[in-house]
Design an enzyme around this catalytic site. Structure first.
Site, PDB file in Angstrom:
ATOM      1  N   ASP A 274     -39.394  65.119 -52.043  1.00  0.00           N
ATOM      2  CA  ASP A 274     -39.883  65.127 -53.421  1.00  0.00           C
ATOM      3  C   ASP A 274     -40.781  63.903 -53.599  1.00  0.00           C
ATOM      4  O   ASP A 274     -40.885  63.036 -52.733  1.00  0.00           O
ATOM      5  CB  ASP A 274     -38.733  65.166 -54.432  1.00  0.00           C
ATOM      6  CG  ASP A 274     -39.219  65.682 -55.803  1.00  0.00           C
ATOM      7  OD1 ASP A 274     -40.449  65.724 -56.039  1.00  0.00           O
ATOM      8  OD2 ASP A 274     -38.381  66.032 -56.648  1.00  0.00           O
TER       9      ASP A 274
HETATM   10  C1  NOJ Z   1     -41.346  65.790 -58.843  1.00  0.00           C
HETATM   11  C2  NOJ Z   1     -40.452  66.956 -59.157  1.00  0.00           C
HETATM   12  O1  NOJ Z   1     -39.098  66.565 -59.020  1.00  0.00           O
HETATM   13  C3  NOJ Z   1     -40.718  68.159 -58.282  1.00  0.00           C
HETATM   14  O2  NOJ Z   1     -39.957  69.240 -58.757  1.00  0.00           O
HETATM   15  C4  NOJ Z   1     -42.177  68.496 -58.255  1.00  0.00           C
HETATM   16  O3  NOJ Z   1     -42.396  69.639 -57.471  1.00  0.00           O
HETATM   17  C5  NOJ Z   1     -42.947  67.298 -57.723  1.00  0.00           C
HETATM   18  N1  NOJ Z   1     -42.738  66.183 -58.608  1.00  0.00           N
HETATM   19  C6  NOJ Z   1     -44.440  67.572 -57.577  1.00  0.00           C
HETATM   20  O4  NOJ Z   1     -45.031  67.727 -58.805  1.00  0.00           O
END
Ligand code: NOJ
Length: 735
Positions: free
Chosen positions: A263
């Protein structure tokens, strides 16, 4: 390319080139000027790193992507294409309801179609991968990301995980209208302590495996292309560097062989977690855990070369990750056609086309949940004088907290829909107040400003609303959360409507008690006040681009609300986390037992205000006692369970009949009931039909005391009814 060609390509790549593949960059850096390099340089990312990156986050638009892809590939030593990834959560530009609302439809196949539609638009706009579905199980309404999940139930979530994955990916990842799906957040992200985002997760191994893993597994079984790590710890180790979780469970046990992406910044954050000692340590741990792509922490490009050259990390680990990324590029067909579905003309033609809007409308209509409808208050009748009041009457922001690709300008508001669909009706409109209490500040992606009124203007809005209410036969109040109160980093400790809206509700219902409330929320709220004052309550979630039209059609009876709650709505925040599939205690409480020493609260009931699976329509149904075709079942046999459902009202209608099972005594304590199936039954007034369920041994399996998935002989209860609160049951024996 075939595997041998991919191997040859890998062999020919330099170490820096390979490190480039495992590094994801922000699209802004490629699209715009070098000013945006600042933060990247701070992370130690150089211009060379940028030119060798393997994937891009956060850019869309066919023309822009084709230009970047072309220039990038020309410069790249091996002309390897980029993968463009983005969060396409509930639609690309045509926005359908938020995932929690989709869960409420109990129609995974409809979500599959919506995912297919999102993929068609996003692929035409040049994207290759979406960071969806989020299949995290959620039980705590304080956590703002419950809106991105399909709810609290493992079986329901698994059905949606499968359908959405298949919807995005279709039969051919290389197709011009498909996207690679990325299931997230592995694992257990939906259970942060106290509902606070990014907080620690503590789950027993059994709870983790039995309730949290299956929906990710369903996506893996459906062939999901990527998995995203979660920010939280699992067994006290941050998931992103948790080798046992990623290599042991995800790859070896669950059989995932695709790309694992961290993430956002999560590899670097393992230092703040207190696990990795520094960025080099974080890079080493993440690669060893099998994380193929570093999303935005810059740790891989900064550290891997030194670690490998210094002999601290084996180059084969990097090769393994790069190979998986090259294989994904190959599955996406990018070596043959690096532009895949990108096509400016098609992008223009498919985005918001009538077919897509119609699907978004249908998905919205199917997601609404009617919670209360005293004396058939709804649907509204043409001869009645109606006032539509509240901050959501003419509000365009119906898209939810994750729709930065959707444009609220495309949204049909409630007022616009009413003007179009109720031309002959006597309807007035009034805003009453703002969504948020004065002075509340919320931070969104990019520039965002909520409307502000002077005190004088505010009093005028208020007066107009009260006047409209006074003159109407019936009022419908449109209230709700602000979209920036839902989604990532939006945990809330108070689950109520903003004070100003509560005041509006009190005053309007005092002026005219004939009031219904329509709610726009991204999570279950404490609805005691709403339930007390409103004659009817309709949960509309964040319904998307066609939300206004879907609502007016529902309120006027052109269609019926058939949604069922995918999450329990708590009595109040002190009850959360609350979910229907709880364990029995040694001292169960059944009101009105006066014994002091039972499992209960002194001041609130044990039951949620509205339970999982609950929802009513515009007619009523009766459900007969459960009938089983036998009293005993062998492991290779099956039992047929039936109920007769009758439409006891005077309108046609649809009911969602739910099957729950309960293992009465087992080697570990089993939940009081667990959803195992459901059926939709549509009946004319007075008509009846049977809902028939076949119960097989595999539906009785669980993670037993000795750590195997198995069933155990003994008594099982079959519960069939209209929600998880049903006690309509019959037992059988598994021999
Ligand atoms: C953080 C989020 O937790 C995740 O779900 C998302 O896909 C990413 N950012 C990218 O935007």
């Amino acid at each position: 390319m075939n595997h041998t060609e991919l191997e040859a390509l890998l062999q020919d790549m330099s170490l820096r080139e390979k490190i480039g593949q495992v590094f994801q960059i922000s699209g802004q850096l490629l699209a715009e000027d070098s000013a945006a390099m600042g933060p990247m340089q701070e992370m130690g990312v150089t211009q060379e790193d940028l030119s060798l990156a393997g994937t891009v986050l956060g850019i869309c638009g066919a023309e822009k992507i084709c230009k970047i892809q072309k220039e990038y590939m020309e410069r790249h030593p091996h002309h390897i294409p980029l993968i463009f990834m983005l969060d396409v959560i509930n639609g690309y530009r045509t926005v359908y309801p938020i995932p929690l609302a989709q869960g409420a439809s109990f129609l995974p196949e409809l979500s599959g179609k919506c995912a297919q539609m999102a993929a068609r638009e996003a692929a035409a706009a040049g994207l290759h991968v979406t960071f969806s579905p989020m299949t995290d199980l959620v039980r705590d309404a304080r956590w703002g990301r419950v809106m991105e999940s399909t709810g609290e139930d493992v079986y329901l979530n698994s059905q949606f995980a499968k359908a959405m994955t298949e919807g995005y990916q279709g039969n051919d990842l290389a197709g011009e209208e498909t996207l690679g799906a990325c299931v997230k957040h592995f694992a257990g992200y939906g259970a942060p302590e106290a509902g606070r985002d990014y907080n620690t997760v503590q789950l027993t191994e059994r709870t983790f495996r039995e309730y949290y893993l299956p929906a990710y597994q369903a996506a893996v079984d459906a062939g999901v292309a990527l998995v995203m790590t979660s920010f939280n710890t699992v067994n006290d180790i941050p998931a992103t560097v948790n080798k046992q979780l990623m290599r042991g469970i995800l790859r070896d046990e669950m059989g995932f062989d695709g790309v694992l992406i961290s993430d956002f910044g999560a590899i670097g954050e393992t230092i703040a977690h207190g696990l990795s000692s520094d960025r080099a340590d974080a890079a080493k741990r993440a690669l060893e855990a099998g994380v193929d792509i570093d999303m935005m922490s810059g740790v891989y490009p900064e550290q891997l070369e030194q670690l490998i050259r210094g002999g601290k990390v084996r180059e084969e680990l990097l090769d393994e990750a790069v190979m998986r990324i090259l294989e994904l590029k190959n599955r996406l067909g990018l070596f043959e056609n690096p532009f895949k579905g990108a096509d400016p003309e098609k992008e223009h033609a498919v985005i918001l086309c009538e077919e897509h809007r119609a699907l978004a409308r249908e998905a919205a209509e199917r997601s609404f949940v009617l919670l209360k409808n005293e004396n058939d208050f709804l649907p509204l009748k043409k001869e009645e004088k109606i006032a539509l009041i509240g901050p959501y009457v003419s509000r365009k922001q119906l898209l939810g907290g994750w729709s930065f690709l959707g444009d609220s300008g495309d949204t049909v508001t409630v007022e616009e829909a009413a003007r179009a669909l109720m031309p002959e009706w006597n309807v007035t409109f009034a805003k009453g107040c703002t969504v948020l209490d004065p002075g509340t500040k919320l931070v969104g992606f990019g520039e965002y400003r909520e409307e502000a009124y002077t005190e004088e203007e505010q009093s005028r809005l208020w007066r107009e609303a009260c006047d409209a209410a006074r003159e109407a036969d019936k009022v419908v109040l449109f209230l709700g959360e602000h979209f920036l109160q839902t989604g990532e980093a939006t945990s809330r400790g108070i689950l109520e409507l903003p004070q100003i809206q509560q005041k509006l509700l009190r005053e309007i219902t005092a002026v005219n008690p004939n009031t219904a409330v329509v709610l726009f929320t991204g999570r279950p709220l404490d609805l005691r006040l709403v339930r007390k004052h409103a004659k009817a309550v309709l949960e509309a979630w964040m319904p998307g681009t066609e939300g206004g039209t879907a609502l007016i059609r529902t309120l006027t009876g052109a269609c019926e609300p058939t949604g069922r709650l995918p999450m329990s709505f708590p009595y109040c925040v002190g009850q959360v986390p609350v979910h229907y599939d709880e364990f029995p205690t040694g001292r169960p409480y059944h009101a009105p037992d006066e014994n002091r020493f039972l499992s209960k609260y002194l001041d609130i009931p044990n039951q949620p205000l509205y339970p999982f699976g609950y929802g009513i329509g515009y007619t009523t149904f009766s459900v007969s006692p459960v009938c089983l075709d036998r009293e005993e079942m062998t492991r290779d046999g099956c039992i047929t369970a039936k109920v007769t459902v009758r439409n006891t009202g005077d309108r046609p209608g649809t009911d969602v009949i739910q099957l729950y099972l309960h293992d009465v005594a087992a080697s570990v304590v089993r939940p009081v009931k667990q959803l195992k199936g459901w059926q939709r039954i549509t009946l004319e007034p007075g008509e009846e039909a049977e809902a028939v369920f076949r119960i097989r041994e595999d539906m009785l399996r669980f993670y037993t005391a000795d750590g195997t998935w198995d069933s155990e002989p003994g008594v099982f209860e079959v519960i069939i009814g209209e929600s998880s609160a049903s006690e309509n049951k019959k037992s059988f024996l598994l021999v």
